[in-house]
Scaffold this motif. Structure first.
Motif, PDB file in Angstrom:
ATOM      1  N   LEU A 162       1.119  -1.258  -0.146  1.00 52.78           N
ATOM      2  CA  LEU A 162       0.184   0.252  -0.120  1.00 52.78           C
ATOM      3  C   LEU A 162       0.954   1.340   0.544  1.00 52.78           C
ATOM      4  O   LEU A 162       1.954   1.633   1.470  1.00 52.78           O
ATOM      5  N   GLY A 163       0.451   2.017  -0.721  1.00 54.43           N
ATOM      6  CA  GLY A 163       1.391   3.037  -1.347  1.00 54.43           C
ATOM      7  C   GLY A 163       0.809   4.372  -1.578  1.00 54.43           C
ATOM      8  O   GLY A 163      -0.502   4.550  -1.393  1.00 54.43           O
ATOM      9  N   PHE A 164       1.522   5.715  -0.955  1.00 52.91           N
ATOM     10  CA  PHE A 164       0.358   6.763  -1.209  1.00 52.91           C
ATOM     11  C   PHE A 164       1.433   8.300  -1.306  1.00 52.91           C
ATOM     12  O   PHE A 164       2.553   7.987  -1.119  1.00 52.91           O
ATOM     13  N   SER A 165       1.126   9.385  -1.812  1.00 53.34           N
ATOM     14  CA  SER A 165       2.001  10.054  -2.325  1.00 53.34           C
ATOM     15  C   SER A 165       1.391  11.373  -2.182  1.00 53.34           C
ATOM     16  O   SER A 165      -0.184  11.805  -2.379  1.00 53.34           O
ATOM     17  N   PHE A 166       2.172  12.153  -1.610  1.00 52.98           N
ATOM     18  CA  PHE A 166       1.288  14.147  -1.489  1.00 52.98           C
ATOM     19  C   PHE A 166       2.047  14.883  -2.058  1.00 52.98           C
ATOM     20  O   PHE A 166       3.038  15.324  -1.562  1.00 52.98           O
ATOM     21  N   ASN A 167       1.588  15.612  -3.118  1.00 53.57           N
ATOM     22  CA  ASN A 167       2.092  17.337  -3.432  1.00 53.57           C
ATOM     23  C   ASN A 167       1.516  18.222  -2.978  1.00 53.57           C
ATOM     24  O   ASN A 167       0.529  18.316  -2.388  1.00 53.57           O
ATOM     25  N   TYR A 168       2.481  18.980  -2.146  1.00 54.23           N
ATOM     26  CA  TYR A 168       1.831  20.303  -1.387  1.00 54.23           C
ATOM     27  C   TYR A 168       3.306  21.203  -1.668  1.00 54.23           C
ATOM     28  O   TYR A 168       4.558  21.159  -1.718  1.00 54.23           O
ATOM     29  N   SER A 169       3.090  22.197  -1.487  1.00 55.63           N
ATOM     30  CA  SER A 169       3.861  23.127  -0.713  1.00 55.63           C
ATOM     31  C   SER A 169       2.958  24.233   0.075  1.00 55.63           C
ATOM     32  O   SER A 169       1.763  24.694   0.572  1.00 55.63           O
ATOM     33  N   LEU A 170       4.101  25.353   0.023  1.00 55.55           N
ATOM     34  CA  LEU A 170       3.972  26.609   1.533  1.00 55.55           C
ATOM     35  C   LEU A 170       3.386  27.623   0.849  1.00 55.55           C
ATOM     36  O   LEU A 170       4.523  28.062   0.118  1.00 55.55           O
ATOM     37  N   PHE A 171       2.725  28.402   1.519  1.00 50.67           N
ATOM     38  CA  PHE A 171       2.830  30.625   0.737  1.00 50.67           C
ATOM     39  C   PHE A 171       2.684  30.985   2.144  1.00 50.67           C
ATOM     40  O   PHE A 171       0.880  30.915   2.759  1.00 50.67           O
ATOM     41  N   ASP A 172       3.108  31.383   2.519  1.00 50.29           N
ATOM     42  CA  ASP A 172       2.908  32.861   3.943  1.00 50.29           C
ATOM     43  C   ASP A 172       1.620  34.304   3.155  1.00 50.29           C
ATOM     44  O   ASP A 172       2.253  34.618   4.302  1.00 50.29           O
ATOM     45  N   GLY A 173       1.533  33.927   2.502  1.00 48.76           N
ATOM     46  CA  GLY A 173       0.422  35.538   2.231  1.00 48.76           C
ATOM     47  C   GLY A 173       0.939  36.987   1.680  1.00 48.76           C
ATOM     48  O   GLY A 173       0.792  37.885   1.317  1.00 48.76           O
ATOM     49  N   ILE A 174       2.929  36.517   2.239  1.00 42.15           N
ATOM     50  CA  ILE A 174       3.418  37.387   1.579  1.00 42.15           C
ATOM     51  C   ILE A 174       4.327  37.171   0.409  1.00 42.15           C
ATOM     52  O   ILE A 174       4.993  38.530  -0.246  1.00 42.15           O
ATOM     53  N   THR A 175       5.294  36.487   0.942  1.00 42.55           N
ATOM     54  CA  THR A 175       6.304  36.382  -0.726  1.00 42.55           C
ATOM     55  C   THR A 175       5.240  35.825  -2.337  1.00 42.55           C
ATOM     56  O   THR A 175       4.070  35.089  -1.738  1.00 42.55           O
ATOM     57  N   PRO A 176       5.460  36.536  -3.774  1.00 43.67           N
ATOM     58  CA  PRO A 176       4.747  35.902  -4.668  1.00 43.67           C
ATOM     59  C   PRO A 176       4.657  34.114  -4.493  1.00 43.67           C
ATOM     60  O   PRO A 176       5.779  33.425  -4.377  1.00 43.67           O
ATOM     61  N   SER A 177       3.034  34.182  -4.622  1.00 36.18           N
ATOM     62  CA  SER A 177       3.184  31.951  -4.516  1.00 36.18           C
ATOM     63  C   SER A 177       2.717  31.377  -6.324  1.00 36.18           C
ATOM     64  O   SER A 177       2.947  32.191  -7.406  1.00 36.18           O
ATOM     65  N   MET A 178       4.446  30.585  -6.297  1.00 33.47           N
ATOM     66  CA  MET A 178       4.185  29.998  -7.731  1.00 33.47           C
ATOM     67  C   MET A 178       3.250  29.364  -7.592  1.00 33.47           C
ATOM     68  O   MET A 178       2.465  29.004  -9.389  1.00 33.47           O
ATOM     69  N   THR A 179       2.637  28.724  -6.693  1.00 34.69           N
ATOM     70  CA  THR A 179       1.280  27.974  -7.119  1.00 34.69           C
ATOM     71  C   THR A 179       0.220  28.460  -7.697  1.00 34.69           C
ATOM     72  O   THR A 179      -0.662  28.376  -8.215  1.00 34.69           O
ATOM     73  N   ALA A 180       0.069  29.834  -7.198  1.00 36.87           N
ATOM     74  CA  ALA A 180      -1.622  30.301  -7.238  1.00 36.87           C
ATOM     75  C   ALA A 180      -1.401  30.699  -9.240  1.00 36.87           C
ATOM     76  O   ALA A 180      -2.411  31.336  -9.557  1.00 36.87           O
ATOM     77  N   GLN A 181      -0.121  30.309  -9.670  1.00 37.65           N
ATOM     78  CA  GLN A 181      -0.174  30.481 -11.040  1.00 37.65           C
ATOM     79  C   GLN A 181      -0.316  29.855 -11.767  1.00 37.65           C
ATOM     80  O   GLN A 181      -0.434  30.048 -12.974  1.00 37.65           O
ATOM     81  N   ASP A 182      -0.191  28.677 -11.219  1.00 39.28           N
ATOM     82  CA  ASP A 182      -0.466  27.240 -11.993  1.00 39.28           C
ATOM     83  C   ASP A 182      -1.397  27.154 -12.116  1.00 39.28           C
ATOM     84  O   ASP A 182      -2.790  27.133 -12.076  1.00 39.28           O
ATOM     85  N   SER A 183      -1.896  26.416 -13.757  1.00 43.20           N
ATOM     86  CA  SER A 183      -3.821  26.707 -13.929  1.00 43.20           C
ATOM     87  C   SER A 183      -3.495  24.628 -14.393  1.00 43.20           C
ATOM     88  O   SER A 183      -3.932  24.752 -15.002  1.00 43.20           O
ATOM     89  N   GLY A 184      -3.054  23.528 -12.796  1.00 44.09           N
ATOM     90  CA  GLY A 184      -3.420  22.543 -13.284  1.00 44.09           C
ATOM     91  C   GLY A 184      -5.348  22.202 -13.066  1.00 44.09           C
ATOM     92  O   GLY A 184      -6.447  23.124 -12.809  1.00 44.09           O
TER      93      GLY A 184
END
Length: 186
Positions: free
Chosen positions: A147-169
């Motif tokens: 039984l395997g799992f994976s979790f993709n994540y990032s952190l955004f503190d609201g201060i620096t520009p977010s890479m993920t906010a620009q992602d259009s997945g």
């Protein structure tokens, strides 16, 4: 750096990767790209339940502004998985980008597995993966479950520009995936 040194480092890196893959420490889907969850001050936790179990992750974004943050996570197998298990399990977790490892041998299949990945930085993409093996009996057939799992994540503190906010997945992508493979005895 000399050509000889570069070749030696490349060979060591390839040998280490081959050893990890040969041992099955990294689930096949651990490097698979799929959705990503972004921890934010306004959204500091994640929970996903599927047929294999329940996964959670959380980061105290407000308490770690300007510093690396730990990401606490947990996993517990589902009642359906627990019902087919015939023995104890061995679990191992790792990380694709950080020097992190956690393992537990000979634990109950209902074990509440939890740990913390330290030193997560803002605006970087991360993948946590885990794997548990245990004996099973399904429809009268015995075997070994993986039984395997994976979790993709990032952190955004609201201060620096977010890479993920620009992602259009795709909205169908999920940050968390799990899979169960059973090798039946002959």
């Amino acid at each position: 750096m000399s050509s000889k040194s570069t070749k030696k480092i490349a060979a060591l890196g390839s040998a280490a990767l081959a050893a990890v893959l040969a041992l099955g420490a990294v689930p096949a889907h651990a490097g698979t790209q799929h959705g990503s969850f972004t921890f934010k001050v306004s959204d500091p936790s994640y929970t996903k339940t599927d047929g294999n179990g329940t996964f959670t992750g959380q980061v105290n974004m407000a308490g770690t502004v300007g510093r690396p943050a730990p990401m606490a996570w947990s996993f517990r197998t589902s009642p359906a998985i627990q019902a087919i298990a015939t023995g104890r399990m061995t679990c191992s977790a790792g990380h694709m980008q950080l020097p992190y490892h956690d393992s537990h041998a000979n634990v109950g299949v209902d074990y509440f597995w939890h740990s913390t990945v330290p030193n997560n930085r803002r605006n970087k993409n991360y993948t946590l993966y885990g794997n548990c093996t245990f004996p099973v009996k399904v429809g009268g057939r015995t075997g070994k479950a993986d039984l395997g799992f994976s979790f993709n994540y990032s952190l955004f503190d609201g201060i620096t520009p977010s890479m993920t906010a620009q992602d259009s997945g795709s909205t169908e992508d999920t940050p968390y995936t799990s899979d169960l493979k059973i090798a039946y005895d002959s």
